[in-house]
Write an enzyme that holds these catalytic residues in place. Structure first.
Site, PDB file in Angstrom:
ATOM      1  N   ARG A   1      20.128   3.878  -8.682  1.00 25.46           N
ATOM      2  CA  ARG A   1      18.951   4.700  -8.953  1.00 25.46           C
ATOM      3  C   ARG A   1      19.254   6.195  -8.807  1.00 25.46           C
ATOM      4  O   ARG A   1      19.870   6.617  -7.822  1.00 25.46           O
ATOM      5  CB  ARG A   1      17.830   4.310  -7.988  1.00 25.46           C
ATOM      6  CG  ARG A   1      16.599   5.170  -8.128  1.00 25.46           C
ATOM      7  CD  ARG A   1      15.501   4.682  -7.218  1.00 25.46           C
ATOM      8  NE  ARG A   1      15.838   4.784  -5.817  1.00 25.46           N
ATOM      9  CZ  ARG A   1      15.723   5.895  -5.084  1.00 25.46           C
ATOM     10  NH1 ARG A   1      15.292   7.020  -5.639  1.00 25.46           N
ATOM     11  NH2 ARG A   1      16.027   5.883  -3.810  1.00 25.46           N
TER      12      ARG A   1
ATOM     13  N   HIS B   1      19.389   1.755   1.467  1.00 22.46           N
ATOM     14  CA  HIS B   1      18.278   2.658   1.148  1.00 22.46           C
ATOM     15  C   HIS B   1      17.299   2.089   0.126  1.00 22.46           C
ATOM     16  O   HIS B   1      16.093   2.254   0.273  1.00 22.46           O
ATOM     17  CB  HIS B   1      18.869   3.963   0.619  1.00 22.46           C
ATOM     18  CG  HIS B   1      17.877   5.050   0.373  1.00 22.46           C
ATOM     19  ND1 HIS B   1      17.055   5.539   1.358  1.00 22.46           N
ATOM     20  CD2 HIS B   1      17.587   5.766  -0.764  1.00 22.46           C
ATOM     21  CE1 HIS B   1      16.293   6.512   0.858  1.00 22.46           C
ATOM     22  NE2 HIS B   1      16.588   6.656  -0.423  1.00 22.46           N
TER      23      HIS B   1
ATOM     24  N   GLY C   1      12.760  13.730  -0.026  1.00 21.74           N
ATOM     25  CA  GLY C   1      13.216  14.656  -1.055  1.00 21.74           C
ATOM     26  C   GLY C   1      12.155  15.009  -2.058  1.00 21.74           C
ATOM     27  O   GLY C   1      11.844  16.185  -2.286  1.00 21.74           O
TER      28      GLY C   1
ATOM     29  N   HIS D   1      22.078   5.112   0.847  1.00 19.63           N
ATOM     30  CA  HIS D   1      21.918   6.573   0.875  1.00 19.63           C
ATOM     31  C   HIS D   1      23.124   7.150   1.604  1.00 19.63           C
ATOM     32  O   HIS D   1      23.488   6.665   2.675  1.00 19.63           O
ATOM     33  CB  HIS D   1      20.621   6.966   1.584  1.00 19.63           C
ATOM     34  CG  HIS D   1      20.221   8.383   1.320  1.00 19.63           C
ATOM     35  ND1 HIS D   1      20.886   9.450   1.894  1.00 19.63           N
ATOM     36  CD2 HIS D   1      19.267   8.909   0.517  1.00 19.63           C
ATOM     37  CE1 HIS D   1      20.330  10.572   1.446  1.00 19.63           C
ATOM     38  NE2 HIS D   1      19.347  10.271   0.624  1.00 19.63           N
TER      39      HIS D   1
ATOM     40  N   ASP E   1       9.643  -9.711   1.464  1.00 21.79           N
ATOM     41  CA  ASP E   1       8.778 -10.898   1.326  1.00 21.79           C
ATOM     42  C   ASP E   1       8.167 -11.024  -0.066  1.00 21.79           C
ATOM     43  O   ASP E   1       7.867 -12.137  -0.502  1.00 21.79           O
ATOM     44  CB  ASP E   1       7.673 -10.967   2.397  1.00 21.79           C
ATOM     45  CG  ASP E   1       7.417  -9.684   3.134  1.00 21.79           C
ATOM     46  OD1 ASP E   1       8.246  -8.778   3.036  1.00 21.79           O
ATOM     47  OD2 ASP E   1       6.376  -9.609   3.801  1.00 21.79           O
TER      48      ASP E   1
ATOM     49  N   GLU F   1      18.701  17.288  -6.701  1.00 21.82           N
ATOM     50  CA  GLU F   1      19.353  16.285  -5.849  1.00 21.82           C
ATOM     51  C   GLU F   1      20.515  15.681  -6.622  1.00 21.82           C
ATOM     52  O   GLU F   1      20.721  15.998  -7.803  1.00 21.82           O
ATOM     53  CB  GLU F   1      18.353  15.203  -5.422  1.00 21.82           C
ATOM     54  CG  GLU F   1      17.329  15.699  -4.412  1.00 21.82           C
ATOM     55  CD  GLU F   1      16.326  14.637  -3.994  1.00 21.82           C
ATOM     56  OE1 GLU F   1      16.313  13.546  -4.576  1.00 21.82           O
ATOM     57  OE2 GLU F   1      15.534  14.930  -3.083  1.00 21.82           O
TER      58      GLU F   1
ATOM     59  N   ARG G   1      24.588   9.312  -5.899  1.00 26.10           N
ATOM     60  CA  ARG G   1      24.740   8.926  -4.487  1.00 26.10           C
ATOM     61  C   ARG G   1      25.710   7.784  -4.254  1.00 26.10           C
ATOM     62  O   ARG G   1      26.260   7.676  -3.155  1.00 26.10           O
ATOM     63  CB  ARG G   1      23.383   8.661  -3.846  1.00 26.10           C
ATOM     64  CG  ARG G   1      22.525   7.666  -4.501  1.00 26.10           C
ATOM     65  CD  ARG G   1      21.210   7.534  -3.772  1.00 26.10           C
ATOM     66  NE  ARG G   1      20.485   8.780  -3.649  1.00 26.10           N
ATOM     67  CZ  ARG G   1      19.181   8.868  -3.412  1.00 26.10           C
ATOM     68  NH1 ARG G   1      18.477   7.760  -3.295  1.00 26.10           N
ATOM     69  NH2 ARG G   1      18.579  10.011  -3.309  1.00 26.10           N
TER      70      ARG G   1
ATOM     71  N   SER H   1       0.812  -1.220   0.000  1.00 21.90           N
ATOM     72  CA  SER H   1       0.000   0.000   0.000  1.00 21.90           C
ATOM     73  C   SER H   1       0.844   1.269   0.000  1.00 21.90           C
ATOM     74  O   SER H   1       0.473   2.273   0.589  1.00 21.90           O
ATOM     75  CB  SER H   1      -0.946  -0.017   1.196  1.00 21.90           C
ATOM     76  OG  SER H   1      -0.211  -0.132   2.405  1.00 21.90           O
TER      77      SER H   1
ATOM     78  N   GLU I   1       9.314  -0.741  -5.880  1.00 21.62           N
ATOM     79  CA  GLU I   1      10.652  -1.201  -5.487  1.00 21.62           C
ATOM     80  C   GLU I   1      10.820  -2.716  -5.619  1.00 21.62           C
ATOM     81  O   GLU I   1      11.917  -3.199  -5.868  1.00 21.62           O
ATOM     82  CB  GLU I   1      10.957  -0.752  -4.053  1.00 21.62           C
ATOM     83  CG  GLU I   1      12.416  -0.975  -3.674  1.00 21.62           C
ATOM     84  CD  GLU I   1      12.799  -0.354  -2.342  1.00 21.62           C
ATOM     85  OE1 GLU I   1      11.962   0.349  -1.743  1.00 21.62           O
ATOM     86  OE2 GLU I   1      13.944  -0.595  -1.909  1.00 21.62           O
TER      87      GLU I   1
HETATM   88  C1  SIN Z   1      16.267  11.762  -0.349  1.00 20.39           C
HETATM   89  O1  SIN Z   1      15.390  12.564  -0.038  1.00 20.39           O
HETATM   90  O2  SIN Z   1      17.465  12.011  -0.272  1.00 20.39           O
HETATM   91  C2  SIN Z   1      15.881  10.422  -0.862  1.00 20.39           C
HETATM   92  C3  SIN Z   1      15.295  10.541  -2.183  1.00 20.39           C
HETATM   93  C4  SIN Z   1      15.414   9.242  -2.915  1.00 20.39           C
HETATM   94  O3  SIN Z   1      15.757   8.215  -2.337  1.00 20.39           O
HETATM   95  O4  SIN Z   1      15.205   9.264  -4.102  1.00 20.39           O
END
Ligand code: SIN
Length: 426
Positions: free
Chosen positions: A413, A378, A68, A268, A247, A134, A317, A31, A402
């Site tokens: 990603r 993350h 984010g 992350h 799962d 970002e 990242r 959900s 995901e």
């Molecule tokens: C974040 O706000 O840094 C995470 C955003 C994301 O995982 O895409």
């Protein structure tokens, strides 16, 4: 790519025989943004009976924790082509180009539609969406809500819609056990058996409730959509909530589904660090904080991202997470520091109220102090292998969000592409 035939898996989980049976057309498992969006779209475009099952309550899961935002080429001068380039560069050459094209082309309309159904995104003075940047993005293209509460706002809007939809039945506190297959091999008793997948015919689940649907039951259906999210709790420290236990991938594997890219687990760079005692879910310090000008420093105050990548603190990242880890090892420290003091109290309170409150609740005031940060698990970029329509190799079994691997993320990603994937592919 790992095929089920290559490894030995249990045929099914040890569980009591179903004590109740129910029937529907489509079962959606999960959900978050992916499961809720799938439910709303199926309801809008068909007369199918939809049952949405979720392990906890509707609003639990990873989506409400997303800070984010959601990436899409919505800003003046931006284009899906530029979003495409940033996505495949971050993905290190392993993205599926066709899937990325669907993501970036359909993204802007999908985000606008989300706003239309009630998600209140932050807006500039002229009413246009307020966009930030970002890691890995060369443009401001991250839409956000409530400053740093984007996922919570999206979840709120979608949950409201699903609860209003009369053709979506919701079952909470329902743990999926196994997928039911028809046309499976002899002796499979309708439950998945190693490698010889039939068509999905529903699932078994354990409902922790009261009434007619309590305990282990069988929910028969023509199709199952897995939207179960990630695997973060497999790791010692993660930004994922406690329900992210993988799962969905496990049930799909037991049903003979092909999974791919499972080795691409994203860390992350900046989870709030409790030092050596960091375990379980760690508070996220959004990359958007660096997007607004914060920077990383080591114990001596050196800005160690400069010279590592042309985008410095806003490098993709994986680059930032590796640089932080390297410096932690070199200096023998349990974390590095994020300096965002110059943003000032007023900006912090308006733009990052969630992070500010969380940091203060742990004794750190980002307005006057450095924030201790370290990488944490993350996001699972891999998952159940799907085509552009979310179909797995098992007839009737779909996956989105995901838990799926549509190919958009490749090896890494791009920031804020996950909410977008959940929206577009659902
Ligand atoms: C974040 O706000 O840094 C995470 C955003 C994301 O995982 O895409």
């Amino acid at each position: 790519m790992i095929s089920e035939a290559a490894i030995t898996l249990p045929r099914r989980l040890a569980a009591p025989e179903p004590g109740w049976t129910a029937e529907t057309d489509v079962v959606i498992v999960g959900s978050g943004i992916a499961g809720l969006t799938a439910a709303l779209h199926i309801a809008r475009h068909s007369a199918l009976r939809i049952t949405l099952v979720t392990k906890d309550v509707l609003a639990a899961g990873s989506t409400p924790w997303a800070q984010g935002g959601i990436a899409a080429a919505l800003g003046a001068g931006d284009s899906p082509e530029e979003h495409f380039t940033d996505t495949v560069v971050a993905g290190a050459g392993v993205c599926d180009d066709a899937a990325v094209r669907v993501l970036v082309r359909e993204g802007p309309a999908a985000v606008r539609e989300l706003a239309q159904i009630g998600a209140r995104f932050d807006r500039a003075g002229d009413g246009s969406l307020s966009l930030t940047r970002e890691g890995g993005h060369h443009r401001d293209r991250i839409a956000h809500a409530g400053g740093d509460a984007t996922g919570a706002e999206i979840e709120r809007a979608l949950v409201t819609r699903v609860l209003d939809a009369t053709d979506v039945e919701v079952i909470e506190h329902a743990l999926v056990l196994d997928l039911l297959l028809s046309g499976g091999p002899p002796g499979s008793e309708g439950v998945a058996a190693g490698g010889q997948a039939g068509s999905v015919a529903g699932l078994t689940l354990h409902v922790m409730g009261e009434g007619a649907r309590d305990g282990v039951g069988a929910l028969r259906a023509r199709a199952v959509v897995l939207a179960t999210g990630g695997i973060g709790q497999v790791y010692a420290s993660s930004t994922n909530p406690s329900v992210s236990t993988g799962d969905g991938i496990a049930a799909a594997l037991r049903a003979g589904a092909v999974v791919r890219d499972l080795e691409f687990v994203q860390f992350h760079p900046t989870a709030f660090s409790f030092g050596a005692r960091s375990r379980g879910q760690q508070p996220l310090v959004s990359e958007a904080v660096r997007g607004e000008g914060a920077f990383l420093v080591d114990d001596a105050g050196n800005r160690f991202m400069q010279g590592v990548h042309e985008l410095a603190d806003l490098a993709p990242r994986d680059v930032v997470a590796k640089a932080i880890t390297r410096r932690m090892h070199e200096e023998g420290k349990p974390h590095m520091w994020l300096d965002a003091r110059h943003l000032g109290a007023a900006f912090w309170e308006k733009r990052f109220p969630t992070i500010l409150a969380t940091a203060r609740s742990h004794g750190v005031d980002p307005v006057t102090e450095l924030i201790p940060v370290a990488p944490a698990c993350h996001y699972a970029s891999g998952g159940v292998a799907t085509d552009l329509w979310g179909r797995s190799n098992v007839p009737g079994l779909y996956a989105t969000g995901e838990v799926a691997c549509s190919g958009v993320h490749g090896a890494n990603r791009l920031a804020s592409n996950s909410l977008l994937e959940g929206l577009v592919f659902s």
